[in-house]
Design a protein around this motif. Structure first.
Motif, PDB file in Angstrom:
ATOM      1  N   ARG A 129       0.828  -1.196   0.000  1.00 60.43           N
ATOM      2  CA  ARG A 129       0.000   0.000   0.000  1.00 60.43           C
ATOM      3  C   ARG A 129       0.870   1.256   0.000  1.00 60.43           C
ATOM      4  O   ARG A 129       2.011   1.247   0.446  1.00 60.43           O
ATOM      5  CB  ARG A 129      -0.926  -0.005   1.211  1.00 60.43           C
ATOM      6  N   ALA A 130       0.301   2.353  -0.468  1.00 56.22           N
ATOM      7  CA  ALA A 130       1.041   3.614  -0.544  1.00 56.22           C
ATOM      8  C   ALA A 130       1.483   4.091   0.832  1.00 56.22           C
ATOM      9  O   ALA A 130       2.548   4.697   0.981  1.00 56.22           O
ATOM     10  CB  ALA A 130       0.179   4.679  -1.225  1.00 56.22           C
TER      11      ALA A 130
ATOM     12  N   GLU B  72       5.029   2.699  -8.210  1.00 52.36           N
ATOM     13  CA  GLU B  72       4.072   3.286  -7.281  1.00 52.36           C
ATOM     14  C   GLU B  72       3.049   2.246  -6.831  1.00 52.36           C
ATOM     15  O   GLU B  72       2.799   1.268  -7.540  1.00 52.36           O
ATOM     16  CB  GLU B  72       3.381   4.476  -7.954  1.00 52.36           C
TER      17      GLU B  72
ATOM     18  N   GLN C  17      -2.044   4.424  -5.081  1.00 48.06           N
ATOM     19  CA  GLN C  17      -1.498   5.770  -5.226  1.00 48.06           C
ATOM     20  C   GLN C  17      -2.321   6.553  -6.241  1.00 48.06           C
ATOM     21  O   GLN C  17      -2.364   6.196  -7.413  1.00 48.06           O
ATOM     22  CB  GLN C  17      -0.040   5.706  -5.696  1.00 48.06           C
TER      23      GLN C  17
ATOM     24  N   CYS D  67      -0.879   8.322 -10.233  1.00 48.51           N
ATOM     25  CA  CYS D  67       0.536   7.956 -10.338  1.00 48.51           C
ATOM     26  C   CYS D  67       1.084   8.460 -11.670  1.00 48.51           C
ATOM     27  O   CYS D  67       0.361   8.608 -12.655  1.00 48.51           O
ATOM     28  CB  CYS D  67       0.727   6.448 -10.170  1.00 48.51           C
TER      29      CYS D  67
END
Length: 570
Positions: free
Chosen positions: A58-59, A255, A259, A262
């Motif tokens: 995950r971001a 990414e 996100q 991106c």
């Protein structure tokens, strides 16, 4: 004369102004509120009907996490809840919804998956390369229904009948060789909240490199962007104002899947997007099994990873009058189990699929020497699984004169896992080799073999998983040097069979599956092979017979590390 003091002139002026204002009001179009159209997208489902474990990064946290989810019941619970928010939600696909599937789907020619997607309310999907795995005839049957199949042992075995896909498959760039026109529908129009939306389909142009050539003899594949752009005038003439591309081609990014916007997307999809008609603002992609929501030249490009691990929610905000796209909002949502209710019709389907497949899937095949036989490549491009698959294929046709077996790594779709006492089951084995390819014998000279090794997909990145290094059978070995230029990486003197350097002029009998034997995976040297014989032996049958024989002989197959047949310098 001062005309402004004349009362009648003032009245005329007032009357004219009032008439003009009323006329303008009558001609003006009232400004309508923006229209929001909600889409949900899936890609590369590959018949993964049941829940499974998978990894996500995950971001908010760069450390990968293991979660469990996916599966058609979980997907159904989310879609049902989202439709309560918007009954006009449109569910769409980016291709490879079937093919290379687990046993629960593949044992029934993917009919449970097609039925399940219909029950999920899927409206339209691009064709993917794996939709073509079993040829045009079978694909048309899967779309239209019926039981006339080249796989009679699997077709119509799920519930005795098959009515076909309850959604549209589209591809603007798959052309009939005789007609010169799109072989499948190029687009699909949906009218949502008074807005006509045109979904335009395409599949990667390199599909012939990924499907056995004899299965595509009636069709050709043209440039994706050109084919997509051809559809725009006709769609506009039909009143379409919003254009969405569903394309089975993709890219990758460092990414995270969640996100927003991106910006580091790379790969074939980028060049395609840059050449699309300006009217196209949204592209739903597939093929690269990556989750992303990126911007490319002001357009939105999405992908929902694979196997139903994610779904992409897309909100199109349209101008209330012109219906032009004003804003696109996206969110990749993890498909983890929740408290949401599961639609009963999906639970019924899954119960039927599990019951019908369990006996076959759970049938023990053979004991392995390890609990997991891995397809993961080492730095040289060799895997423990690849060793065994190549050895099995050579053993099956050695009595026919075969000396070397070559196996494409991408044809091995997963690790061979065991659950108890290192005993593998039919279901686990069929997941590893799901295509049902046959073994083809041919003759290559020593010089052609060395050229073949150079044709492998040597990439300059450090990840061995990015390469399609051929897996080779016992007795064959060579060394390659990463620092050498592409085309000259194999050390000629190291290419040996049973310890003896191969002779450029000598002829060798080799075996490979029918996919690469036809030049698939960009290996054209196989096409030049002489004295070809398709044995009709299926790779999965040969593999299971081999590991079973080894188990019965007291020498179960498998190791934690590759055998070292391929060596890499630098």
């Amino acid at each position: 004369m001062n005309l402004s003091h004349r009362p009648w002139l003032t009245l005329v002026r007032t009357t004219f102004s009032l008439s003009l204002s009323l006329g303008l009001l009558a001609c003006a179009t009232p400004q309508r509120q923006p229209v929001v159209v909600n889409l949900v997208a899936i890609n590369d489902f590959h018949g993964h009907l049941d829940q499974e474990k998978f990894s996500l990064t995950r971001a908010a946290d760069p450390k990968p996490v293991q979660v469990e989810g996916g599966g058609i019941e979980v997907l159904g619970s989310y879609l049902q809840a989202w439709r309560k928010e918007d009954k006009d939600l449109v569910f769409v696909g980016g291709g490879d919804l079937i093919g290379a599937s687990p046993g629960i789907s593949s044992l029934f020619a993917d009919e449970p998956t097609l039925q399940g997607l219909g029950r999920l309310g899927l409206r339209v999907s691009a064709l993917g390369n794996h939709e073509f795995d079993h040829g045009i005839q079978e694909l048309q049957r899967q779309i239209k229904g019926g039981c006339d199949s080249p796989r009679p042992d699997r077709a119509c075995k799920f519930d005795g009948d098959f009515k076909g896909a309850q959604f549209s498959y589209i591809a603007a760039n798959v052309m009939g060789k005789l007609s010169g026109q799109p072989f499948f529908p190029a687009y699909h129009i949906e009218q949502v909240k008074g807005v006509k939306i045109g979904f335009i389909g395409a599949v990667l142009r390199d599909t012939p490199m990924m499907v056995a050539s004899e299965k595509l003899k009636d069709v050709s594949f043209i440039d994706e962007a050109e084919a997509i752009n051809r559809t725009i005038p006709g769609l506009k003439a039909a009143g379409v104002t919003v254009f969405v591309v569903l394309i089975h081609e993709g890219g990758t990014t460092t990414e995270a899947f969640d996100q927003p916007a991106c910006s580091q997307l790379k790969g074939p999809i980028v060049n395609i997007v840059k050449r699309l008609d300006p009217a196209i603002k949204l592209i739903v992609s597939g093929h690269s099994h990556t989750g992303f929501m990126c911007q490319v030249d002001g357009r939105t490009v999405t992908q929902a990873q694979m196997y139903g691990h994610l779904l992409t929610r897309i909100a199109l905000t349209l101008d209330g009058n012109s219906h032009e796209v004003m804003q696109i909002d996206t969110k990749n949502v993890e498909m983890t189990p929740s408290q949401l209710a599961v639609p009963a019709e999906l639970s019924t389907l899954m119960e039927q699929a599990r019951k019908g497949s369990d006996a076959m899937i759970n049938q023990p095949v053979a004991r392995l020497a390890v609990s997991t036989l891995s397809r993961k490549l080492n730095e040289a491009g060799e895997s423990p699984m690849g060793n065994v698959v190549a050895d099995a294929q050579l053993a099956a046709v050695k009595n026919l004169g075969a000396q070397i077996a070559f196996m494409n790594n991408k044809g091995i779709r997963g690790n061979l896992e065991t659950k108890q006492d290192n005993i593998s089951t039919y279901g686990q084995n069929s997941t590893v080799l799901p295509f049902g390819n046959t073994l083809v014998l041919m003759t290559l000279t020593g010089a052609q073999i060395r050229t073949l090794l150079e044709q492998q997909m040597w990439l300059d990145d450090e990840s061995p998983d990015g390469r399609n290094v051929l897996q080779v059978s016992d007795g064959f070995s060579y060394t390659w040097d990463r620092k050498r230029p592409v085309g000259k990486r194999v050390l000629a003197e190291t290419v040996k069979l049973n310890g003896v350097a191969i002779d450029d002029q000598a002829e060798y009998r080799i075996v490979a599956n029918n996919f690469i034997a036809g030049g698939g995976d960009r290996l054209p040297m196989f096409v030049e092979g002489k004295n070809k014989v398709d044995t009709g032996l299926k790779d999965i049958d040969v593999f299971m017979q081999y590991i079973k024989a080894k188990d019965h002989a007291g020498t179960p197959v498998g190791s934690s590390n590759p055998a070292g047949r391929v060596q890499r310098l630098n």
